[in-house]
Write an enzyme that holds these catalytic residues in place. Structure first.
Site, PDB file in Angstrom:
ATOM      1  N   GLY A 247       0.821  -1.214   0.000  1.00  0.00           N
ATOM      2  CA  GLY A 247       0.000   0.000   0.000  1.00  0.00           C
ATOM      3  C   GLY A 247       0.850   1.258   0.000  1.00  0.00           C
TER       4      GLY A 247
ATOM      5  N   ASP B 175       0.065   0.020  13.056  1.00  0.00           N
ATOM      6  CA  ASP B 175       0.419  -1.300  12.519  1.00  0.00           C
ATOM      7  C   ASP B 175       0.624  -2.352  13.613  1.00  0.00           C
ATOM      8  OD1 ASP B 175       0.335  -0.386   9.913  1.00  0.00           O
ATOM      9  OD2 ASP B 175       2.454   0.145   9.873  1.00  0.00           O
TER      10      ASP B 175
ATOM     11  N   LYS C 175      -6.600  -2.447   6.202  1.00  0.00           N
ATOM     12  CA  LYS C 175      -5.157  -2.724   6.064  1.00  0.00           C
ATOM     13  C   LYS C 175      -4.982  -3.947   5.144  1.00  0.00           C
ATOM     14  CE  LYS C 175      -3.560   0.668   8.524  1.00  0.00           C
ATOM     15  NZ  LYS C 175      -2.760   1.721   7.878  1.00  0.00           N
TER      16      LYS C 175
HETATM   17  C1  S3P Z   1       2.775   3.828   6.299  1.00  0.00           C
HETATM   18  C2  S3P Z   1       1.689   4.430   6.862  1.00  0.00           C
HETATM   19  C3  S3P Z   1       0.625   3.696   7.548  1.00  0.00           C
HETATM   20  C4  S3P Z   1       1.015   2.254   7.856  1.00  0.00           C
HETATM   21  C5  S3P Z   1       1.724   1.594   6.723  1.00  0.00           C
HETATM   22  C6  S3P Z   1       2.972   2.377   6.338  1.00  0.00           C
HETATM   23  C7  S3P Z   1       3.783   4.677   5.633  1.00  0.00           C
HETATM   24  O1  S3P Z   1      -0.533   3.692   6.747  1.00  0.00           O
HETATM   25  O2  S3P Z   1      -0.123   1.498   8.196  1.00  0.00           O
HETATM   26  O3  S3P Z   1       2.103   0.278   7.072  1.00  0.00           O
HETATM   27  O4  S3P Z   1       4.901   4.194   5.376  1.00  0.00           O
HETATM   28  O5  S3P Z   1       3.477   5.850   5.363  1.00  0.00           O
HETATM   29  P1  S3P Z   1      -1.588   4.898   6.863  1.00  0.00           P
HETATM   30  O6  S3P Z   1      -0.796   6.127   6.821  1.00  0.00           O
HETATM   31  O7  S3P Z   1      -2.495   4.782   5.683  1.00  0.00           O
HETATM   32  O8  S3P Z   1      -2.289   4.654   8.164  1.00  0.00           O
END
Ligand code: S3P
Length: 438
Positions: free
Chosen positions: A99, A320, A347
């Site tokens: 993601g 996380d 997630k």
């Molecule tokens: C991350 C932000 C988080 C986290 C992901 C990594 C990042 O997501 O859950 O594993 O590296 O910016 P969100 O910002 O959408 O909560």
């Protein structure tokens, strides 16, 4: 090999002892490749996370003409091409389970002169992308998604972005970072305000590359027209990977471990705060700053945990870590209540439902709610649980075995390789009785 065929089998009991270093920080590893690629000059990275998610980002930039050399373990040399030096890739950019790659790249690529298509695996193709495509479109980006607002993302190049202010409806570092990266290519100023503080690695690293980022209260802004200058990056160990052992050592009587060189950026330390509120014994040794990021060695000894109402302001700072915090709650005395965490439902899996299903299968009274969970501490039994392909769930149930009455078998564990390929070997070294079948 089909991912669903990898199973973990963890024998009950035992404790964790010794020292170790968990894998490199995933968020910082992604950003080191992204910013190193669009910088001028050669960036050397050490401590880089050699795992599937970060490798998806690396492959995407290689496909856009960036020369990236892999040296010894965790070492990268990124030959930056400058803000305007990326080239059109020959095909789609496949980002696997990641993601962070997809959301951050959507911002960076909206400002390029060429078209790109971003795709991902089954899980990533289900995850919400409107949160980035809607504000990017407001900046002038041209992006197509599925009707549901999910990947593939088809980004049309050659459209001049315009800076704007965006009041973020969700506390998301990925959305914030996406817009700041788009802002490097947008006319004038691009700014965001966040409903609650989220991880600030993008802001810190941009500054490390000599790019000005302003923060006024909760407003963060960048202006286009600057440049990034290559620098050296020392990636700390990932507190999100350390979290499994922070919980493991806390719940297993007789444990005493030290985890080396863990990133303790204050936007990431919610897991330590929550565990301490539950009664955990965690000491921060030798705190220091490495390349703009705070780092320490973490000593953890077992402690009697008690259930708590988790303060909502800690939720984005531990976003996380909830799968393994639910295991801590299952081993604590009394009730733990989590609210304000509906993000967990989108997630890599629906982490509220999948964790509740697994805990219930192991005999714990765990009740999912729309935005969290209510867990009564109890006795973990034994049995078979399904991680639904979610790396953090597979590792969380492995740790649960330290307090289980019998073996825990976990299905669909291959994705542990997305964030922590050395989990099984480190867990074994520290004393977990875990084996893998494929
Ligand atoms: C991350 C932000 C988080 C986290 C992901 C990594 C990042 O997501 O859950 O594993 O590296 O910016 P969100 O910002 O959408 O909560």
């Amino acid at each position: 090999m089909h991912s669903k065929q990898v199973q973990f089998h963890v024998q009950p009991g035992g404790c964790l002892k010794g020292e170790g270093r968990v894998a490199g920080d995933k968020s910082i590893s992604h950003r080191s490749v992204m910013l190193g690629s669009i910088a001028e000059g050669v960036t050397h990275v050490k401590g880089w996370l050699e795992a599937e998610d970060a490798l998806s980002t690396l492959a995407a930039f290689q496909a856009m003409g960036v020369k990236i050399e892999r040296g010894g373990p965790g070492e990268l040399t990124v030959h930056g091409v400058g803000l305007h030096g990326l080239k059109a890739p020959a095909g789609e950019l496949y980002l696997g389970n990641s993601g962070t790659s997809m959301r951050l790249l959507s911002g960076l690529l909206s400002g390029q002169p060429f078209d790109t298509v971003l795709t991902g695996d089954e899980s990533l193709s289900r995850r919400p992308m409107k949160r980035v495509t809607a504000p990017l479109r407001d900046m002038g980006a041209v992006i197509e998604t599925t009707e549901a607002g999910t990947a593939p993302l088809r980004i049309k190049g050659g459209h001049q972005l315009k800076g704007m202010h965006y009041d973020m409806p969700v506390a998301s570092a990925q959305v914030k970072s996406c817009l700041l990266l788009a802002g490097l290519y947008a006319e004038g100023e691009t700014s965001v305000t966040e409903p609650a503080p989220t991880r600030d690695h993008t802001e810190r690293m941009l500054q490390g590359f000599g790019y000005e980022v302003r923060r006024d209260g909760d407003k963060i802004s960048v202006r286009s027209g600057g440049k990034l200058t290559a620098c050296d990056i020392d990636v700390p160990a990932d507190i999100s990977s350390a979290a499994f052992f922070l919980v493991g050592a806390s719940i297993a009587e007789g444990s005493d471990i030290t985890l080396q060189h863990v990133g303790i950026n204050p936007t990431r330390t919610g897991v330590i705060d929550i565990l301490k509120l539950m009664g955990a014994d965690i000491e921060l040794l030798n705190p220091r700053t490495v390349g703009g990021e705070p780092v320490a060695d973490l000593r953890v000894r077992s402690a009697k945990l008690k259930g708590i109402a988790i303060p909502e302001e800690l939720v984005p700072l531990a976003i996380d870590e909830f799968p393994v915090l639910f295991v801590a709650a299952a081993c604590a005395e009394g009730q733990t209540v989590l609210t304000g965490a509906e993000e967990l439902r989108v997630k890599e899996s629906d982490r509220i439902q999948v964790m509740a299903d697994g805990l219930v299968a192991l005999g714990i009274d765990a009740k999912p709610t729309p935005d969290g969970m209510v867990i009564q501490g109890g006795r973990l039994g034994s049995g078979r649980v399904n991680s639904r392909g979610d790396h953090r769930i597979a590792m969380s149930f492995s740790i649960a075995a330290l307090r289980a009455s019998g073996t825990i078998d976990i299905d669909d564990c291959a994705n542990v390789n997305t964030s922590f390929p050395t989990f099984v070997s480190l867990a074994k070294n520290l004393g977990l009785n875990i084996s893998v079948t494929e």
